[in-house]
Design a protein around this motif. Structure first.
Motif, PDB file in Angstrom:
ATOM      1  N   LEU A   3      -4.224   9.379  -2.376  1.00  0.00           N
ATOM      2  CA  LEU A   3      -4.364   9.142  -0.946  1.00  0.00           C
ATOM      3  C   LEU A   3      -5.797   8.756  -0.647  1.00  0.00           C
ATOM      4  N   GLN A   4      -5.951   7.594  -0.013  1.00  0.00           N
ATOM      5  CA  GLN A   4      -7.273   7.173   0.450  1.00  0.00           C
ATOM      6  C   GLN A   4      -7.192   7.053   1.974  1.00  0.00           C
ATOM      7  N   ILE A   5      -7.785   8.020   2.641  1.00  0.00           N
ATOM      8  CA  ILE A   5      -7.731   8.070   4.095  1.00  0.00           C
ATOM      9  C   ILE A   5      -8.691   7.020   4.636  1.00  0.00           C
ATOM     10  N   PRO A   6      -8.313   6.207   5.617  1.00  0.00           N
ATOM     11  CA  PRO A   6      -7.252   6.473   6.549  1.00  0.00           C
ATOM     12  C   PRO A   6      -5.915   5.813   6.251  1.00  0.00           C
ATOM     13  N   GLY A   7      -5.799   4.866   5.311  1.00  0.00           N
ATOM     14  CA  GLY A   7      -4.534   4.144   5.310  1.00  0.00           C
ATOM     15  C   GLY A   7      -3.901   3.702   4.011  1.00  0.00           C
ATOM     16  N   LYS A   8      -4.252   4.285   2.876  1.00  0.00           N
ATOM     17  CA  LYS A   8      -3.668   3.841   1.607  1.00  0.00           C
ATOM     18  C   LYS A   8      -3.087   5.028   0.850  1.00  0.00           C
ATOM     19  N   PHE A   9      -1.957   4.781   0.170  1.00  0.00           N
ATOM     20  CA  PHE A   9      -1.411   5.817  -0.710  1.00  0.00           C
ATOM     21  C   PHE A   9      -0.637   5.200  -1.854  1.00  0.00           C
ATOM     22  N   LYS A  10      -0.544   5.979  -2.910  1.00  0.00           N
ATOM     23  CA  LYS A  10       0.278   5.639  -4.064  1.00  0.00           C
ATOM     24  C   LYS A  10       0.948   6.927  -4.509  1.00  0.00           C
ATOM     25  N   GLU A  11       2.252   6.846  -4.737  1.00  0.00           N
ATOM     26  CA  GLU A  11       3.010   8.016  -5.165  1.00  0.00           C
ATOM     27  C   GLU A  11       3.804   7.631  -6.406  1.00  0.00           C
ATOM     28  N   PHE A  28       1.208   1.727  -0.900  1.00  0.00           N
ATOM     29  CA  PHE A  28       0.890   1.101   0.386  1.00  0.00           C
ATOM     30  C   PHE A  28      -0.617   0.896   0.414  1.00  0.00           C
ATOM     31  N   ASN A  29      -1.038  -0.364   0.585  1.00  0.00           N
ATOM     32  CA  ASN A  29      -2.476  -0.665   0.555  1.00  0.00           C
ATOM     33  C   ASN A  29      -3.103  -0.796   1.945  1.00  0.00           C
ATOM     34  N   GLY A  30      -2.371  -0.346   2.960  1.00  0.00           N
ATOM     35  CA  GLY A  30      -2.858  -0.447   4.322  1.00  0.00           C
ATOM     36  C   GLY A  30      -2.257  -1.615   5.072  1.00  0.00           C
ATOM     37  N   LYS A  31      -1.739  -2.605   4.322  1.00  0.00           N
ATOM     38  CA  LYS A  31      -1.110  -3.786   4.925  1.00  0.00           C
ATOM     39  C   LYS A  31       0.257  -4.074   4.307  1.00  0.00           C
ATOM     40  N   GLU A  32       0.318  -3.993   2.974  1.00  0.00           N
ATOM     41  CA  GLU A  32       1.559  -4.296   2.260  1.00  0.00           C
ATOM     42  C   GLU A  32       2.030  -3.061   1.499  1.00  0.00           C
ATOM     43  N   GLY A  33       3.335  -3.049   1.181  1.00  0.00           N
ATOM     44  CA  GLY A  33       3.872  -1.927   0.435  1.00  0.00           C
ATOM     45  C   GLY A  33       4.866  -2.382  -0.612  1.00  0.00           C
ATOM     46  N   TRP A  34       5.033  -1.539  -1.639  1.00  0.00           N
ATOM     47  CA  TRP A  34       5.946  -1.836  -2.735  1.00  0.00           C
ATOM     48  C   TRP A  34       6.620  -0.557  -3.201  1.00  0.00           C
ATOM     49  N   LEU A  49       8.005  -0.913   6.071  1.00  0.00           N
ATOM     50  CA  LEU A  49       6.553  -1.029   6.170  1.00  0.00           C
ATOM     51  C   LEU A  49       6.032  -0.137   7.304  1.00  0.00           C
ATOM     52  N   ASP A  50       6.760  -0.102   8.416  1.00  0.00           N
ATOM     53  CA  ASP A  50       6.397   0.817   9.500  1.00  0.00           C
ATOM     54  C   ASP A  50       6.482   2.264   9.029  1.00  0.00           C
ATOM     55  N   GLU A  51       7.496   2.573   8.225  1.00  0.00           N
ATOM     56  CA  GLU A  51       7.651   3.934   7.693  1.00  0.00           C
ATOM     57  C   GLU A  51       6.465   4.299   6.800  1.00  0.00           C
ATOM     58  N   PHE A  52       5.983   3.366   5.997  1.00  0.00           N
ATOM     59  CA  PHE A  52       4.814   3.624   5.153  1.00  0.00           C
ATOM     60  C   PHE A  52       3.609   3.997   6.013  1.00  0.00           C
ATOM     61  N   LYS A  53       3.431   3.320   7.146  1.00  0.00           N
ATOM     62  CA  LYS A  53       2.325   3.638   8.051  1.00  0.00           C
ATOM     63  C   LYS A  53       2.478   5.051   8.603  1.00  0.00           C
ATOM     64  N   SER A 174      -7.884  -1.161  -7.317  1.00  0.00           N
ATOM     65  CA  SER A 174      -6.817  -1.542  -8.249  1.00  0.00           C
ATOM     66  C   SER A 174      -5.687  -0.509  -8.267  1.00  0.00           C
ATOM     67  N   GLU A 175      -5.965   0.688  -7.757  1.00  0.00           N
ATOM     68  CA  GLU A 175      -4.946   1.741  -7.683  1.00  0.00           C
ATOM     69  C   GLU A 175      -3.850   1.387  -6.688  1.00  0.00           C
ATOM     70  N   PHE A 176      -4.172   0.499  -5.722  1.00  0.00           N
ATOM     71  CA  PHE A 176      -3.248   0.200  -4.632  1.00  0.00           C
ATOM     72  C   PHE A 176      -2.719  -1.231  -4.689  1.00  0.00           C
ATOM     73  N   VAL A 177      -2.482  -1.732  -5.914  1.00  0.00           N
ATOM     74  CA  VAL A 177      -1.895  -3.063  -6.087  1.00  0.00           C
ATOM     75  C   VAL A 177      -0.409  -2.934  -6.395  1.00  0.00           C
ATOM     76  N   GLN A 178       0.296  -4.049  -6.317  1.00  0.00           N
ATOM     77  CA  GLN A 178       1.732  -4.041  -6.577  1.00  0.00           C
ATOM     78  C   GLN A 178       2.010  -3.553  -7.985  1.00  0.00           C
ATOM     79  N   PRO A 179       2.926  -2.553  -8.125  1.00  0.00           N
ATOM     80  CA  PRO A 179       3.219  -2.004  -9.463  1.00  0.00           C
ATOM     81  C   PRO A 179       4.030  -2.984 -10.313  1.00  0.00           C
TER      82      PRO A 179
END
Length: 179
Positions: A3-11, A28-34, A49-53, A174-179
């Motif tokens: 989790l990178q606050i305020p807007g990125k996560f990887k699970e 979710f990189n703050g704009k796009e999600g995968w 994408l709204d749910e990711f936010k 690089s942690e928040f790129v498309q897997p």
């Protein structure tokens, strides 16, 4: 979870479902999600994408970050039982975000449960999601959830065990790129 606050996560989750090994990666990189489950990619657009936010907002508040945000509104929900113990609820509201309910154990003051309206990634239907912390552990001088039960519309979806938690000074993009 990264989790990178305020807007990125990887699970990243390694699960066993009916004896089948499954690896799920959500980013979710703050704009796009995968979402990638084993070798299958699940498109993330519109309501997902709204749910990711919403999820990253909940995660940040769950870390007690951004609580000084003047746009947040707090209201008491009263006392309930969580795992047979008394807990006090607080509703957190913010324009553009769904309400989040946080319940704190009256004896320990630790977070006992979160509740929110969520969108199911598969059906894209809205439902009630509860995350109930069933045990804690001390990590890096801080009490952290050890086990969490996730319920959706009152039915157990999964039990999660947190194996390791670390605070990082910096997380590489690089942690928040498309897997």
């Amino acid at each position: 979870i990264t989790l990178q606050i305020p807007g990125k996560f990887k699970e990243v989750m390694d699960m066993s479902v009916m004896g089948q090994a499954i690896k799920s990666t959500t980013v979710f990189n703050g704009k796009e999600g995968w979402i990638k489950v084993n070798d299958m990619e699940i498109p993330v657009k519109d309501e997902l994408l709204d749910e990711f936010k919403q999820v990253v907002h909940m995660m940040a508040l769950g870390q007690f970050s951004n609580l000084k945000d003047k746009a947040l509104k707090f209201s008491l929900l009263g006392e309930v039982q969580v795992n047979g113990k008394p807990a006090v609820g607080v509703k957190i509201s913010k324009a553009g975000q769904k309400d989040l309910d946080f319940y704190f154990d009256k004896q320990t003051s630790l977070l006992a449960k979160t509740e929110r309206r969520a969108v199911d990634f598969q059906s894209k239907q809205e439902l009630t999601e509860e995350r109930i912390v069933t045990s804690y552990q001390e990590m890096n001088g801080r009490m952290m959830p050890k086990r969490v039960t996730v319920n959706r519309d009152g039915k157990k979806m999964m039990d999660v065990e947190i194996v390791e938690a670390r605070s990082l000074e910096k997380i590489d993009d690089s942690e928040f790129v498309q897997p």
